[in-house]
Design a protein around this motif. Structure first.
Motif, PDB file in Angstrom:
ATOM      1  N   GLY A 178       5.334  -8.250 -26.002  1.00 25.77           N
ATOM      2  CA  GLY A 178       4.738  -8.904 -27.157  1.00 25.77           C
ATOM      3  C   GLY A 178       3.248  -9.106 -26.984  1.00 25.77           C
ATOM      4  O   GLY A 178       2.459  -8.936 -27.925  1.00 25.77           O
ATOM      5  N   VAL A 179       2.834  -9.467 -25.774  1.00 26.05           N
ATOM      6  CA  VAL A 179       1.400  -9.583 -25.474  1.00 26.05           C
ATOM      7  C   VAL A 179       0.710  -8.242 -25.670  1.00 26.05           C
ATOM      8  O   VAL A 179      -0.350  -8.142 -26.299  1.00 26.05           O
ATOM      9  N   TYR A 180       1.306  -7.175 -25.121  1.00 23.78           N
ATOM     10  CA  TYR A 180       0.719  -5.842 -25.281  1.00 23.78           C
ATOM     11  C   TYR A 180       0.672  -5.432 -26.755  1.00 23.78           C
ATOM     12  O   TYR A 180      -0.276  -4.773 -27.197  1.00 23.78           O
ATOM     13  N   LEU A 181       1.688  -5.802 -27.507  1.00 26.45           N
ATOM     14  CA  LEU A 181       1.728  -5.484 -28.929  1.00 26.45           C
ATOM     15  C   LEU A 181       0.538  -6.109 -29.653  1.00 26.45           C
ATOM     16  O   LEU A 181      -0.150  -5.453 -30.449  1.00 26.45           O
ATOM     17  N   VAL A 182       0.279  -7.379 -29.379  1.00 23.42           N
ATOM     18  CA  VAL A 182      -0.847  -8.063 -30.019  1.00 23.42           C
ATOM     19  C   VAL A 182      -2.169  -7.402 -29.628  1.00 23.42           C
ATOM     20  O   VAL A 182      -3.016  -7.118 -30.489  1.00 23.42           O
ATOM     21  N   ILE A 183      -2.345  -7.147 -28.337  1.00 23.17           N
ATOM     22  CA  ILE A 183      -3.625  -6.614 -27.869  1.00 23.17           C
ATOM     23  C   ILE A 183      -3.849  -5.206 -28.396  1.00 23.17           C
ATOM     24  O   ILE A 183      -4.946  -4.866 -28.868  1.00 23.17           O
ATOM     25  N   GLU A 184      -2.825  -4.363 -28.338  1.00 20.85           N
ATOM     26  CA  GLU A 184      -2.988  -2.983 -28.804  1.00 20.85           C
ATOM     27  C   GLU A 184      -3.294  -2.932 -30.290  1.00 20.85           C
ATOM     28  O   GLU A 184      -4.192  -2.203 -30.733  1.00 20.85           O
TER      29      GLU A 184
END
Length: 466
Positions: free
Chosen positions: A111-117
């Motif tokens: 989820g963190v990677y989803l937001v950042i990407e």
């Protein structure tokens, strides 16, 4: 790249870097702690697989939460959940409770990677997304190297100290996202291709993505176990794992450029053959520490390059309308391989000894060599339709946004893919509209995380695409 665009990318990059330092050595730390407690390699593999299972589930469902509450609040929620799961692991030890916590932690991490990407890769247009993706990868790999080097330092501080440090870093990563006020772009959801369609379209891409997930997951979770059991200290384990990630960072780009100039199926066969040779060398050569470090550096460069070359090959095969869904499907297949890998390879280490890790690496790589050679004999690879992109998507949005205009144009020009036109339904092209466009058509809508009310981006950012 404009200073304004760099300023917008600063917050997510800082958040990724801070969280990535802790996340970079968490897998190694858990493997070492389970081994110190006397757990078998099978138990280590099962607990480790929970993280990748969480990644796969999160890649499918986390975008819905992001669309509902916005980027900044979603990031705060996911990062806080990462911190809680890590701190709970430091409070008490139970392998099956750790399995559940790692599952939740994997779901929150993706989820963190989803937001950042989604934040980074929708901040600019196609002309700058490649550079933003490069900054993303540099931050991710650099944080991983630093994190592995901190493994020995934090372990010397006590049993619970490493978990406390990782939890604090996860919490601190929220600060750049919360204190640097920005608006965030709206993302859309897209479904992956059905697995049978994806396999029909690009068997080589599917097998390459699946195999990459297996070997990379084993490198992250079981290689620390191997290193500790051959007598390495915790600090040395961290240093050698940092060498593996450094090899991935430095060798991925030249291998990718090589694949642009040659048949990608041959490049995939060469990478798999190279991994067979390196695995055999680690098993049979008398290893000194410098020689082991050099071999692990090369192994990291090989196994981490397998996925982007396989995705590039798949993109050469896919029709233009299927590129986004193809990328998301390959991402899911990669996550499935990552989930299965520790559970399948760890029993081999239990049965034949610690060297079973590299016997597994060698056997898998040899299978991939034979499979890629068979596929090339059945269907030779097409000329690459677009330059190689060093792809490191951690979510479905990241996979979607690496589809470039050049890739779409190349796919459109591919004559031999006419027989795959049933993959994507035909779309009628409307006649051009005479007259001025609708007043809202030339603008990009953004959602403010404060109230989720759509509003226009600032005038100085009207040239950016969402």
């Amino acid at each position: 790249m404009s200073r304004q665009l760099l300023a917008m990318a600063l917050a997510p990059l800082l958040g990724l870097f801070i969280l990535g330092i802790g996340n970079g050595f968490l897998a190694s730390l858990i493997t070492i702690r389970l081994d110190d407690a006397g757990e078998s390699a099978t138990v280590v593999g099962i607990v480790s697989s929970a993280y990748f299972l969480g990644l796969a589930l999160g890649a499918l469902f986390n975008d819905r939460l992001l669309l509902r509450i916005g980027h900044i609040r979603a990031y705060g929620s996911f990062a806080s959940l990462v911190a809680v799961t890590v701190l709970l692991q430091g409070l008490f030890f139970d392998p099956w409770a750790w399995f559940v916590l790692r599952l939740i932690g994997g779901w929150a991490t993706v989820g963190v990677y989803l937001v950042i990407e989604s934040w980074l890769l929708t901040a600019g247009d196609q002309k700058v997304r490649g550079r933003l993706l490069a900054l993303y990868m540099i931050s991710l790999y650099a944080a991983g190297v630093i994190g592995q080097l901190l493994l020995g330092v934090t372990s010397a501080m006590g049993v619970t100290a490493p978990f406390m440090v990782i939890g604090m870093l996860a919490s601190l990563s929220v600060l750049p996202m919360a204190m640097i006020p920005r608006v965030s772009p709206l993302i859309e959801h897209a479904e992956p291709l059905p697995p049978h369609r994806l396999i029909t379209m690009t068997p080589t891409g599917v097998m390459g993505s699946f195999g990459s997930g297996m070997v990379v997951a084993a490198a992250y979770t079981l290689l620390p176990l191997y290193l500790q059991r051959i007598g390495m200290s915790v600090a040395q384990v961290g240093q050698l794992m940092a060498v593996v990630i450094l090899g991935a960072m430095l060798l991925q780009y030249p291998i990718g450029r090589w694949s642009d100039r040659h048949d990608r199926q041959i490049v995939l066969m060469a990478i798999a053959s190279f991994c067979v040779v390196i695995s055999a060398a680690i098993l049979w050569l008398p290893l000194s520490l410098p020689l082991l470090a050099a071999l692990l550096f090369l192994l990291g460069g090989g196994v981490f390059a397998l996925y982007p070359v396989a995705v590039s090959h798949a993109a050469d095969r896919a029709p233009a309308g299927a590129l986004v869904r193809m990328s998301q499907g390959l991402l899911l297949i990669n996550a499935i391989g990552s989930t299965l890998s520790p559970m399948l390879i760890s029993p081999i280490m239990t049965a034949v000894g610690d060297g079973g890790l590299f016997w597994s690496f060698g056997a898998l790589s040899l299978f991939f060599v034979l499979f890629f050679a068979w596929r090339r004999s059945v269907r030779p690879a097409p000329v690459p339709v677009a330059p190689f992109t060093a792809t490191a998507p951690m979510s479905s949005v990241g996979a979607e946004l690496v589809v470039t205009e050049e890739l779409v144009q190349g796919a459109l020009e591919h004559e031999h893919l006419e027989d795959l036109s049933d993959v994507v339904p035909e779309v009628e092209v409307a006649e051009p509209v005479v007259g001025p466009p609708p007043p809202d058509e030339e603008h990009v809508l953004y959602y403010d995380d404060a109230d989720l009310a759509p509003h226009r981006a600032p005038s100085e950012r009207t040239d950016e695409t969402g």
